[in-house]
Design an enzyme around this catalytic site. Structure first.
Site, PDB file in Angstrom:
ATOM      1  N   SER A 100      33.913  -3.667 -15.839  1.00 50.12           N
ATOM      2  CA  SER A 100      33.611  -4.859 -15.072  1.00 50.12           C
ATOM      3  C   SER A 100      34.804  -5.777 -15.028  1.00 50.12           C
ATOM      4  CB  SER A 100      32.440  -5.592 -15.719  1.00 50.12           C
ATOM      5  OG  SER A 100      32.882  -6.124 -16.959  1.00 50.12           O
ATOM      6  N   LYS A 101      34.743  -6.665 -14.061  1.00 52.50           N
ATOM      7  CA  LYS A 101      35.795  -7.646 -13.856  1.00 52.50           C
ATOM      8  C   LYS A 101      35.988  -8.518 -15.092  1.00 52.50           C
ATOM      9  CE  LYS A 101      37.010  -9.355  -9.375  1.00 52.50           C
ATOM     10  NZ  LYS A 101      36.531  -9.547  -8.052  1.00 52.50           N
ATOM     11  N   ARG A 102      34.878  -8.763 -15.786  1.00 54.21           N
ATOM     12  CA  ARG A 102      34.947  -9.679 -16.916  1.00 54.21           C
ATOM     13  C   ARG A 102      35.936  -9.228 -17.982  1.00 54.21           C
ATOM     14  NH1 ARG A 102      30.317  -9.413 -19.405  1.00 54.21           N
ATOM     15  NH2 ARG A 102      29.381  -8.296 -17.661  1.00 54.21           N
TER      16      ARG A 102
END
Ligand code: GLU
Length: 483
Positions: A254-256
């Site tokens: 994920s981007k996180r």
């Protein structure tokens, strides 16, 4: 298989190319090249709510940067275009019409409020949420009336009951689904656009796709697709679902937890060779110890049979080490070219450096850098005189007597004519002897004076790259500045 292989990468234009998308594109591309097939780019832009301006161009740019060129697609027409789904609406409508006539699909006029209500009730009863088929009971006449009254409608697929739907996936093996668990999927939306499920099947068939290679997240859609193939009486392509990409903590990538856009890696200075090599190994391995690959080697060795099922962990350290390796595989001349591009983007843009000079910097630094920008960031002293001196090195290596010692050394340097690397060394040894100190004392002082830092390539290399005048000037400045 030879010439009949046709595969596709079918991204939705989101505004950037996800690394997972790069992997899907790469595997399709490798498979096509290996089997003398065709690689098709199809843009799946039927979700108008998600439309992003300029997204297609960005996607194509990113693919091109990575060295993944398509044979058919936008701006590269083959016989089965257009390759952008929003330009194929008539085709989908015709196919939906066919399904309606054969009783494989039906009009649904239920308003979203009603569906929402239904969903809540089913959830409260803890039953699987599925459309309750209210509109399946409408008579032909009722349907006509509703259409004439311009009541918005969707077309739903009529999923047959009590069926086991099975297929063989090249990666996942035999997979089975129960039709009773499948919702009557919407095929045509009220805005006249098809859903993904209808468009993907119609296009894969009309574009004569032989192998569907895509991410595992699409596996659960396969039963609907298989039924559509059956409804139309079409042959089903072979399928290979690629393992999920995971963060190091095994959660879904994920981007996180870091960058997911190929463009971000490109802008950070990763080499396309490294990113492609890295992504190739996210789900595939050659079955040997080899882990450094050029695109040609990947084409040569890639096979879907060696794609594994288990999730592939995205390990940034591995990517960095691949970047360093691929960087070192480049010739000095190639690195020179990239370094010049990098300089043009840096604070030294506009400052002229001769190629011959930059080549020396490349030779001195190439084994020490991971990124091309490291040439500039780690050894900025090749591009400008130090503007500050490393505090720790100063405290450690700059003693009250250093100034005097370096003055003697510069006197020795000044006698040199067109000095080579060895001449600086001889001069330094001579001075150290004269002062009755170890060479090291002088070496640390000079290094700090001419580079401002304590590490880097050999001191005599730096001296000979900077040249006698510049080196002496920097030593004088340091003597003046460091107190
Ligand atoms: N448009 C889908 C995506 O965004 C394509 C899935 C498929 O390859 O069938 O990834």
């Amino acid at each position: 298989m030879a010439s009949s292989v046709r595969v596709r990468f079918a991204p939705s234009p989101t505004g950037y190319l996800h690394v997972g998308g790069l992997r899907t594109a790469l595997y399709n591309f490798l498979f096509a090249r290996k089997n003398n097939g065709k690689f098709i780019l199809r843009i799946e832009d039927t979700d108008r709510a998600r439309y992003v301006d300029g997204a297609v161009e960005k996607l194509i740019d990113a693919l091109h940067w990575a060295g993944i060129d398509y044979d058919e697609g936008p701006n590269k027409n083959g016989d089965v275009g257009p390759y952008i789904q929003s330009e194929r609406l008539e085709i989908y409508r015709k196919h939906v019409e066919q399904l309606l006539q054969n009783g494989k699909a039906y009009h649904c006029f239920c308003a979203s409020e009603r569906l929402e209500q239904m969903r809540k009730e089913m959830e409260a009863k803890k039953v699987d949420v599925k459309y309750d088929r209210t509109c399946l009971k409408l008579s032909e006449q009722e349907i006509q009336n509703n259409i004439e009254k311009k009541i918005p409608f969707v077309v739903r697929m009529k999923i047959p009951e009590h069926r086991t739907i099975a297929f063989h996936d090249i990666v996942r093996g035999d997979v089975e689904f129960q039709s009773d668990l499948i919702d009557d999927q919407v095929l045509l939306k009220s805005d006249g656009f098809p859903t993904y499920h209808l468009a993907v099947v119609v296009d894969d068939h009309l574009m004569e796709i032989s192998h569907v290679i895509r991410g595992e997240e699409w596996l659960s859609s396969v039963p609907k697709h298989l039924l559509l193939y059956e409804f139309f009486g079409w042959e089903v392509p072979q399928m290979a679902h690629l393992p999920l990409l995971l963060n190091p903590d095994k959660s879904k990538l994920s981007k996180r937890q870091g960058d997911v856009a190929v463009e971000d890696y490109r802008d950070k200075g990763y080499l396309k060779e490294a990113l492609v090599n890295f992504v190739a190994l996210l789900g595939w391995n050659p079955g040997t110890e080899q882990d450094i690959f050029s695109m040609e080697e990947l084409i040569e060795q890639f096979s879907l049979e060696r794609v594994h099922k288990s999730g592939a962990v995205f390990n940034l350290e591995k990517l960095n080490s691949l970047n360093a390796t691929h960087l070192r595989k480049k010739s000095d001349e190639e690195l020179l070219k990239i370094l010049k591009d990098e300089l043009a983007k840096s604070k030294f843009a506009g400052k002229h450096f001769a190629d011959e000079y930059l080549l020396q910097v490349v030779t001195a630094m190439r084994e020490r850098v991971t990124f091309v920008k490291d040439f500039i960031e780690q050894s900025s002293y090749f591009f400008e005189a130090p503007t500050a001196y490393d505090e720790t090195a100063k405290a450690k290596n700059w003693k009250p007597e250093t100034s005097y010692q370096l003055k003697l050394l510069t006197a020795e340097f000044s006698k040199l004519e067109n000095p080579k690397k060895e001449d600086y060394e001889i001069a330094l040894h001579k001075t150290a002897q004269q002062l009755q100190i170890g060479n090291g004392k002088l070496i640390h002082g000079v290094r700090l004076a001419i580079s401002g830092v304590s590490g880097g390539p050999g001191l005599y290399d730096i001296l000979s790259i900077l040249g006698k005048e510049e080196s002496m000037k920097r030593i004088y400045t340091a003597i003046e500045t460091i107190k």
